[in-house]
Design a protein around this motif. Sequence first.
Motif, PDB file in Angstrom:
ATOM      1  N   LEU A 177       0.816  -1.204   0.000  1.00 27.51           N
ATOM      2  CA  LEU A 177       0.000   0.000   0.000  1.00 27.51           C
ATOM      3  C   LEU A 177       0.854   1.260   0.000  1.00 27.51           C
ATOM      4  N   THR A 178       0.332   2.311  -0.611  1.00 27.14           N
ATOM      5  CA  THR A 178       0.937   3.625  -0.426  1.00 27.14           C
ATOM      6  C   THR A 178       0.619   4.110   0.986  1.00 27.14           C
ATOM      7  N   PRO A 179       1.419   4.987   1.561  1.00 26.63           N
ATOM      8  CA  PRO A 179       1.073   5.559   2.868  1.00 26.63           C
ATOM      9  C   PRO A 179      -0.306   6.221   2.868  1.00 26.63           C
ATOM     10  N   ALA A 180      -0.680   6.847   1.762  1.00 29.37           N
ATOM     11  CA  ALA A 180      -1.990   7.507   1.688  1.00 29.37           C
ATOM     12  C   ALA A 180      -3.121   6.495   1.820  1.00 29.37           C
ATOM     13  N   THR A 181      -2.976   5.338   1.183  1.00 29.84           N
ATOM     14  CA  THR A 181      -4.008   4.306   1.289  1.00 29.84           C
ATOM     15  C   THR A 181      -4.104   3.788   2.718  1.00 29.84           C
ATOM     16  N   HIS A 182      -2.960   3.520   3.336  1.00 30.68           N
ATOM     17  CA  HIS A 182      -2.976   3.027   4.718  1.00 30.68           C
ATOM     18  C   HIS A 182      -3.612   4.040   5.656  1.00 30.68           C
ATOM     19  N   ASP A 183      -3.371   5.306   5.413  1.00 29.61           N
ATOM     20  CA  ASP A 183      -3.929   6.351   6.272  1.00 29.61           C
ATOM     21  C   ASP A 183      -5.443   6.447   6.169  1.00 29.61           C
ATOM     22  N   ARG A 184      -6.015   6.020   5.034  1.00 26.88           N
ATOM     23  CA  ARG A 184      -7.459   6.176   4.868  1.00 26.88           C
ATOM     24  C   ARG A 184      -8.209   4.839   4.826  1.00 26.88           C
ATOM     25  N   VAL A 185      -7.667   3.868   5.527  1.00 25.32           N
ATOM     26  CA  VAL A 185      -8.353   2.581   5.630  1.00 25.32           C
ATOM     27  C   VAL A 185      -9.791   2.766   6.116  1.00 25.32           C
ATOM     28  N   ALA A 186      -9.991   3.650   7.093  1.00 30.08           N
ATOM     29  CA  ALA A 186     -11.332   3.850   7.643  1.00 30.08           C
ATOM     30  C   ALA A 186     -12.269   4.541   6.669  1.00 30.08           C
ATOM     31  N   ASP A 187     -11.747   5.201   5.645  1.00 27.47           N
ATOM     32  CA  ASP A 187     -12.600   5.774   4.592  1.00 27.47           C
ATOM     33  C   ASP A 187     -12.992   4.715   3.577  1.00 27.47           C
ATOM     34  N   LEU A 188     -12.095   3.775   3.337  1.00 33.62           N
ATOM     35  CA  LEU A 188     -12.337   2.760   2.315  1.00 33.62           C
ATOM     36  C   LEU A 188     -13.186   1.607   2.824  1.00 33.62           C
ATOM     37  N   LEU A 189     -13.108   1.328   4.115  1.00 30.54           N
ATOM     38  CA  LEU A 189     -13.900   0.264   4.723  1.00 30.54           C
ATOM     39  C   LEU A 189     -14.675   0.850   5.900  1.00 30.54           C
ATOM     40  N   GLY A 190     -15.982   0.818   5.801  1.00 28.73           N
ATOM     41  CA  GLY A 190     -16.817   1.426   6.816  1.00 28.73           C
ATOM     42  C   GLY A 190     -17.364   0.433   7.815  1.00 28.73           C
ATOM     43  N   PRO A 191     -18.383   0.829   8.553  1.00 30.62           N
ATOM     44  CA  PRO A 191     -18.972  -0.044   9.575  1.00 30.62           C
ATOM     45  C   PRO A 191     -19.810  -1.156   8.968  1.00 30.62           C
ATOM     46  N   VAL A 192     -19.979  -2.218   9.751  1.00 34.85           N
ATOM     47  CA  VAL A 192     -20.786  -3.347   9.303  1.00 34.85           C
ATOM     48  C   VAL A 192     -21.804  -3.687  10.376  1.00 34.85           C
ATOM     49  N   GLY A 193     -23.039  -3.919   9.953  1.00 31.93           N
ATOM     50  CA  GLY A 193     -24.055  -4.402  10.866  1.00 31.93           C
ATOM     51  C   GLY A 193     -23.754  -5.822  11.302  1.00 31.93           C
TER      52      GLY A 193
END
Length: 342
Positions: free
Chosen positions: A216-232
Amino acid sequence: MRRDLGLRLGLTRFWRAKAEDIVLLVHGLTASSDMFVMPEHYNLARYLLDNGLEDVWALDSRMSNRFPYNTEPGQHTLDDVAHYDYPAALAEVRRHVGRRRIHVIAHCVGSTSFMMSLYGGAVTGVASVTCQSVALVVRVPRWSRWKLDLAPEVLELGLGLTAVDPQMAAASRFSRGRLLSRLVSLAHQECDNPACHMVSFMWGTGWPALFSHANLTPATHDRVADLLGPVGVHYYRHIRKMVRAGRAVKYDAGDRRHADLPDDYLVDAARQSTPVLFLTGAHNNVFRDANVACHRLLSRYAPDLYELAVLPGYGYVDPFWGKDAHRDVFPVMLDFLKRRAN
């Protein structure tokens, strides 16, 4: 839209020219169409457009983190996604492209649910499917299986949580979500990103579970929470049932809404005629060798229809997120699409 629920889906079209072969991109659970258009690296949507597939669509189903459905109280299952979301999405794409060939590239539980839709007869007329990480055979590592056995009840009844979120570290100081995030981070010393720790806890086994940090690029690692959200939490119950069965099965055989779908989505596998490419990282710590096993199983019926590619150095989601995926992974997809375009 399912009008009885008032549930809205999303489709984004990336168009350069009229094309005979259309590609529909399908994300996994709690991800979104953002995973196909990541600006920090050469992403899949642009790669396809640059290589002759000039009409690309990306779906945001009810599993997308662009919508609130994953956090609202509800009892959504993968049967709902298979029965309602994909037929609606394909009907809308067909309204614009007519009878041209539609190829699907799907990831994770998006792949499983799309294959459920296809093998369950809810969708037809698909030219090919690329399944990344998992499809109709469902296997997880032993630690993940133990988590699935316990997590839904522990989270709901023990902690009062109806959803789990990678961003729980940002919750209020004494909240149960923040406490859970802190406990998870104690077991994950491989990096300093609590969202990375949480997605490992939510989905796999490993440090980290979903990818190699080196991919991963550092930018991708930093935004893991943007790319994968909450799950019911309820989705875990359906996945648990599939893991116990070893294959894609209906969550509730008595649910009249899904009477048209089979209880076992492999029951008519011998009758299928859609070419499928099964992709998996060699270090898939979420669904192990599920796609290897699915390829082996389905190839008994029609070996010419099914292909398998195991990706050295890759894990569960870095075949899409990886900074070098355009060199290592996307050409494998493109080759399959072009060979199945006739």
